[in-house]
Design an enzyme around this catalytic site. Sequence first.
Site, PDB file in Angstrom:
ATOM      1  CD  GLU A 121       6.400   5.574   6.662  1.00 16.64           C
ATOM      2  OE1 GLU A 121       5.705   6.127   5.792  1.00 16.64           O
ATOM      3  OE2 GLU A 121       6.183   5.692   7.876  1.00 16.64           O
ATOM      4  CG  LEU A 150       8.491  -5.226  17.984  1.00 18.11           C
ATOM      5  CD1 LEU A 150       7.139  -4.675  17.567  1.00 18.11           C
ATOM      6  CD2 LEU A 150       8.522  -5.499  19.474  1.00 18.11           C
ATOM      7  CG  ASN A 151      10.275 -11.095  12.975  1.00 19.40           C
ATOM      8  OD1 ASN A 151      11.274 -11.230  12.269  1.00 19.40           O
ATOM      9  ND2 ASN A 151       9.365 -12.053  13.065  1.00 19.40           N
ATOM     10  N   GLY A 205       0.815  -1.209   0.000  1.00 20.09           N
ATOM     11  CA  GLY A 205       0.000   0.000   0.000  1.00 20.09           C
ATOM     12  C   GLY A 205       0.846   1.254   0.000  1.00 20.09           C
TER      13      GLY A 205
END
Length: 744
Positions: free
Chosen positions: A700, A625-626, A249
């Site tokens: 970003e 987090l990952n 998106g």
Amino acid sequence: MNTMNKHVMDEAIGETRLDRGTQGVIGKGAPRYEGKLKVSGTAPYAYEYLAGEDVAYGFIVPASIAKGTIRSVDATKAEAVPGVLTVISGDRIVRAASQPMAPAAQTIDGEVFHYNQPVAVVIADRFETARHAAKLVKVDYDAKEGRFDIAARTTVREPASMPMEPNQTRGDFESAFAKAEIQYDQTFTTPSYQAAAMEPHATTAKWDGERLTVWTSHQLLETAPGQLSKHTGVDADKITVHSPYIGGGFGSKLGLGPDAVMACLGTIATGKPVKIALTRQNVFQATSRRGETVQRVRIGVTKAGKITCFAHETDTTNSPGNGFFEPSGISSVFLYPGEDRIVSHNIVETDVLMASACRAPGEATGMLATEGALDEIAEQLGLDPVEFRRMNEPEVNPQTDTPFSSRRLIDCIEEGARRFGWSDRPKTPGSRREGEWLIGMGMASASRKNDLMESSAEIEMSPDGRATVRTGMTDIGTGTYTILQQIAAEMLGLPLDMVDVELGDSRFAPSSGSGGSWGANSAGSSVYVASLALIRELASRIDADAETLTLKDGHAISGNRQIPFADILKGEAISVTGKIEPGKQAEETHQASYGAHFCEVAVNVVTGETRIRRLLTVGAAGRILNEKTATSQCYGGQIWGIGYALEEDLVIDKRNGLIVNHDLAEYHVPVHADVPQLDVVLLEDRDPHASPLAGKGIGELAIAGVGAAITNAIYNACGVRIRDYPATLDKILAELPDDYLTAA
């Protein structure tokens, strides 16, 4: 029974269960929760729903002028085609996608605002029939003269405060600049860009006479039912929007696309489910784009290299009635010092497709200018670009004096310089050569403002101890399913395969949505809050202290007791909802992620082409987090940065407003041959002010500044400065010294 539990981020977070980590899954590169579905082709996307049902198809009729009024729409020939069910026109047609979080998309109201704007939609029993009939719709226009060139500055207006306060000043910049020992004053330009997500904007809609069910490719579900209610007249509580899988998106799907609105109008008008997938040309012409910019950068510096004043003034485009502006100065507010400052933006009104959020709105364009400017000043002063940044590191936000929540910029720069071999950088342009190729290195800083958004999530624990996370959050390919699974598993002491995640349903607990690099921390924090509530409930059932209760592998451990969750639940399910809200920490600290890019290029003296040979990004974004999905996000940002530096340019015909290269055959993006082996390093970091997870956005960050690192490397290779993006070979060839070619 479900209880609501809320946490407001008023205080910095201390040590949490994520730090203690009994399961050891948080931060690890866990495989994607939905990965098997995607690689097997069984993850359903918006256009694939209702397979096997009797559905109709829609096709958009585009305007053939750029500016004017619609006198009439004659659908007689189209409606006579066998299989055509209806042709919808009139004021309910929308002119483009909606702005993020807007009440609704803008309707055409009998006017044409840009070339190829939707003016009608044909609904037919087959896609091919709808496409054919759309060409038979005759539209009569009263054409008017349009404005298509940012350079003309025909209508200039001050934007509203979206997505930042557009004009910010401090002190007396003009006076300080006039007194500066070194005065830097240059203008940079960036063209318009397209997000061009792999999955086009697509919708399947079904009206059953009472309820409207919509499957659409959309990043932000919370406002979607309300937006569709405005367009259809159906009460918002009778509209359900699903978006469980999205094929990219990048901001272009934060607002509902025209496909969603017109599919809903079509299903209500015909009584049949309607599918609409925008063609690639529709996506380029009728959704949204990133606006062009003209950026003037003025920086006053002492001869010793200290920045004394800083100004970044941006003109950017948008269509009439749109308040969004490309916030190119969003990092200029805080990244570099200067007691006297100007950060300003103006909208230049053009009659072209509306501009809206595109990945890293502001940083992606603004840091092409400011990071190029920093390199130029360092070169003028005879300073190493790394050293110049190090000596101009502010202690607090220079615009507001607000303390930084955490700032690892210099750490990223120094680690990148060490890993990249920056000390071997050619000292003068043109000094390193391999046959026809000149070799150079460049670097740039990276930053991305961090936001924590209001978000909520439900966790249901079934009698067997299995947990299911449900939230209206979406996953645009960033790994949201996996991250939320990891957070719940770590907090609740469950193996990953004992946690299910359900996303993308407007009936679920409202969430932040995917965008702005806020999704993982906002949605993840709501899962964290819900997990704490669930832990308190488990503790109360065994008369234990929730703070000291240990959860591991589906067991609660308290004192010398180890009790399976199933024994605690005794056949009963538990459901809790957690909600996170931003608080005083967002006001009392300035929050951002930081990084640095290092690039090596080769520039051909015969053809002027540029080849990226090496590209390294070092980032610090709080708790990762990952690691796998975060690194993948950085790869995407690096590749996009290559495109902005060297290729991407949405060409607008200044005679008529037509977007000329409106597909992926002519809108050039990097391909495998353009991209070297990429290197990403993520520093160990925690930001206790940013969220209960101590994390910040990274999606970003990795695009911000990449293009400038590349063009700075081009200068180091061949001595050509690029201030008009992209750095195509014609611009480089025109400036190459003749003796380079003679020596080839």
